[in-house]
Motif scaffolding. Structure first.
Motif, PDB file in Angstrom:
ATOM      1  N   ILE A 168       0.834  -1.195   0.000  1.00  0.00           N
ATOM      2  CA  ILE A 168       0.000   0.000   0.000  1.00  0.00           C
ATOM      3  C   ILE A 168       0.870   1.247   0.000  1.00  0.00           C
ATOM      4  CG2 ILE A 168      -1.784   1.217   1.316  1.00  0.00           C
ATOM      5  CD1 ILE A 168      -2.543  -1.486   2.533  1.00  0.00           C
ATOM      6  N   GLU A 169       0.449   2.257  -0.751  1.00  0.00           N
ATOM      7  CA  GLU A 169       1.230   3.492  -0.790  1.00  0.00           C
ATOM      8  C   GLU A 169       1.133   4.225   0.535  1.00  0.00           C
ATOM      9  OE1 GLU A 169      -0.526   5.955  -3.926  1.00  0.00           O
ATOM     10  OE2 GLU A 169      -2.348   4.839  -3.414  1.00  0.00           O
ATOM     11  N   GLU A 170       2.169   4.992   0.775  1.00  0.00           N
ATOM     12  CA  GLU A 170       2.357   5.597   2.095  1.00  0.00           C
ATOM     13  C   GLU A 170       1.157   6.390   2.593  1.00  0.00           C
ATOM     14  OE1 GLU A 170       6.124   6.355   3.039  1.00  0.00           O
ATOM     15  OE2 GLU A 170       5.520   6.863   5.087  1.00  0.00           O
ATOM     16  N   GLU A 171       0.607   7.211   1.702  1.00  0.00           N
ATOM     17  CA  GLU A 171      -0.521   8.059   2.116  1.00  0.00           C
ATOM     18  C   GLU A 171      -1.702   7.235   2.612  1.00  0.00           C
ATOM     19  OE1 GLU A 171      -0.521  11.017  -1.275  1.00  0.00           O
ATOM     20  OE2 GLU A 171      -2.161  11.763  -0.033  1.00  0.00           O
ATOM     21  N   THR A 172      -1.995   6.207   1.869  1.00  0.00           N
ATOM     22  CA  THR A 172      -3.116   5.337   2.232  1.00  0.00           C
ATOM     23  C   THR A 172      -2.795   4.550   3.493  1.00  0.00           C
ATOM     24  OG1 THR A 172      -3.767   5.138  -0.079  1.00  0.00           O
ATOM     25  CG2 THR A 172      -4.606   3.475   1.411  1.00  0.00           C
ATOM     26  N   LEU A 173      -1.548   4.154   3.612  1.00  0.00           N
ATOM     27  CA  LEU A 173      -1.119   3.385   4.777  1.00  0.00           C
ATOM     28  C   LEU A 173      -1.333   4.185   6.056  1.00  0.00           C
ATOM     29  CD1 LEU A 173      -0.023   0.579   4.847  1.00  0.00           C
ATOM     30  CD2 LEU A 173       2.282   1.482   4.722  1.00  0.00           C
ATOM     31  N   ILE A 174      -1.063   5.484   5.964  1.00  0.00           N
ATOM     32  CA  ILE A 174      -1.243   6.344   7.136  1.00  0.00           C
ATOM     33  C   ILE A 174      -2.708   6.399   7.546  1.00  0.00           C
ATOM     34  CG2 ILE A 174      -1.109   8.745   7.923  1.00  0.00           C
ATOM     35  CD1 ILE A 174       1.453   8.961   6.188  1.00  0.00           C
ATOM     36  N   ARG A 175      -3.580   6.533   6.564  1.00  0.00           N
ATOM     37  CA  ARG A 175      -5.009   6.572   6.872  1.00  0.00           C
ATOM     38  C   ARG A 175      -5.485   5.230   7.421  1.00  0.00           C
ATOM     39  NH1 ARG A 175      -8.314  10.469   5.123  1.00  0.00           N
ATOM     40  NH2 ARG A 175      -9.986   8.978   4.783  1.00  0.00           N
ATOM     41  N   LEU A 176      -4.973   4.169   6.836  1.00  0.00           N
ATOM     42  CA  LEU A 176      -5.358   2.833   7.299  1.00  0.00           C
ATOM     43  C   LEU A 176      -4.906   2.625   8.733  1.00  0.00           C
ATOM     44  CD1 LEU A 176      -6.470  -0.006   6.808  1.00  0.00           C
ATOM     45  CD2 LEU A 176      -4.270  -0.632   5.819  1.00  0.00           C
ATOM     46  N   GLN A 177      -3.706   3.057   8.994  1.00  0.00           N
ATOM     47  CA  GLN A 177      -3.138   2.936  10.334  1.00  0.00           C
ATOM     48  C   GLN A 177      -4.033   3.632  11.365  1.00  0.00           C
ATOM     49  OE1 GLN A 177       0.497   5.138  10.759  1.00  0.00           O
ATOM     50  NE2 GLN A 177       1.408   3.570  12.041  1.00  0.00           N
ATOM     51  N   GLN A 178      -4.521   4.829  11.001  1.00  0.00           N
ATOM     52  CA  GLN A 178      -5.394   5.571  11.907  1.00  0.00           C
ATOM     53  C   GLN A 178      -6.675   4.795  12.187  1.00  0.00           C
ATOM     54  OE1 GLN A 178      -5.909   9.148   9.671  1.00  0.00           O
ATOM     55  NE2 GLN A 178      -4.044  10.105  10.446  1.00  0.00           N
TER      56      GLN A 178
END
Lengths: 214, 125
Positions: A168-178
């Motif tokens: 997963i690309e970084e931006e999406t990963l951050i949202r997923l993480q949240q």
């Protein structure tokens, strides 16, 4: 420890990076397909998503370890609430908070359920639980309808490795993480009702009788 | 192609796109306002990162989630995962997809659960 997939250009992947990774799960010589990163021309390092498990839930995992591996106890099955129940409750909770737009959350929860059902018998059981698993889960029964929070929590320990396959690309990963963190906080908030504080002890008849594999 | 200009809220990459109104969550927004060509281009772009083959294995929900996020960012509007599935269905036959072999790799081998050492150490976090 950070595991990195480094993709420099679209045509080659650097298999030597696999040396950073667990050789069992990421065997050398297995070349990944040449998929291009989204940052064309840039080095895009895809890391394992860091899932910060709240401290009381970490303690829960340690207790879980203690009960099973040190005290020879087992979680009583089937559980209530089940993993299915918990995921549903979370969706309801989020729907109340967000109004609409819970579709993405729903997709993530489906993903968690899917991972749980596949992963439970393979990487989420302690050795001493395997017999119980075979007794409790027959062919057409999903683990998410039998097991509960205790085992769901273990999935979160393994989740970063599972998600690594999606790249997963970084931006999406951050949202997923949240979103995953929010789910964990929900578990924490309901820790008293979702988790067992005591597991089933070994049977009174000591010795070989009902001995689970040790 | 029904492209309209003007009344753009944001000045970014809005070529060929019309923005009638702020983000509409419904999928009817797809048919009215976005040019099919733009959609297809972005979708193809997205699929470079998230290959179709991963849409039929155990990771499919997270792949779909990621595709949805990608399109939301590209068009700066809401999409639901169902919107994305509909889009994919328009251009591809998803039922024909065979799961990625790598899919099964991590779950090939049974392995006893092991709680990492760090959980046993006293941490301030």
């Amino acid at each position: 420890m950070l595991y990195g997939f480094i993709q420099i250009d679209t045509m080659t992947t650097y298999t030597k990076d696999f040396e950073l990774l667990d050789p069992v799960k990421f065997p050398k010589g297995k070349k990944r397909k040449a998929d291009s990163g989204t940052e064309k021309g840039n080095v895009s390092a895809e890391k394992l998503v860091k899932i910060q498990i709240p401290s009381t839930l970490k303690k829960q995992l340690v207790d879980d370890w203690e009960f099973i591996t040190q005290q020879n106890k087992l979680v009583k099955l089937p559980r209530s609430p089940t993993v299915d129940d918990i995921l549903t409750k979370y969706l309801e909770y989020r729907s109340k908070k967000d109004g609409m737009m819970t579709d993405s959350v729903g997709e993530i929860l489906n993903g968690i359920r899917c991972y749980f059902d596949k992963a439970l018998p393979v990487i989420l059981l302690y050795k001493k639980e395997r017999q119980q698993y075979h007794e409790a889960v027959s062919d057409n029964v999903s683990p998410s309808s039998v097991y509960g929070a205790e085992h769901l929590l273990r999935l979160f320990v393994k989740l970063p490795e599972l998600l690594a396959y999606v790249k997963i690309e970084e931006e999406t990963l951050i949202r997923l993480q949240q979103k995953l963190l929010d789910f964990l906080r929900f578990l924490q908030k309901n820790q008293g009702t979702f988790f067992l504080s005591a597991y089933d002890g070994p049977k009174a008849s000591e010795g070989s009788g009902k001995d689970k594999e040790s | 192609m029904g492209q309209k200009s003007g009344a753009n809220d944001k000045g970014t990459e809005e070529d060929g796109m019309s923005v009638h109104s702020p983000c509409k969550p419904s999928s009817s927004a797809l048919r009215k306002e976005l040019s099919p060509v733009d959609l297809e281009i972005r979708l193809l772009e997205a699929l470079e990162t998230y290959p179709l083959s991963k849409l039929s294995g155990m990771h499919r929900h997270f792949v779909l989630y990621s595709l949805t996020e990608y399109l939301q960012r590209s068009f700066n509007r809401q999409f639901t995962p169902d919107d994305v599935l509909q889009l994919l269905d328009r251009f591809y036959n998803l039922e024909m997809m065979k799961p990625d072999d790598e899919d099964a790799e991590i779950l090939n081998q049974e392995e006893d659960f092991c709680l990492p050492q760090s959980y046993f150490l006293k941490e301030e976090s």
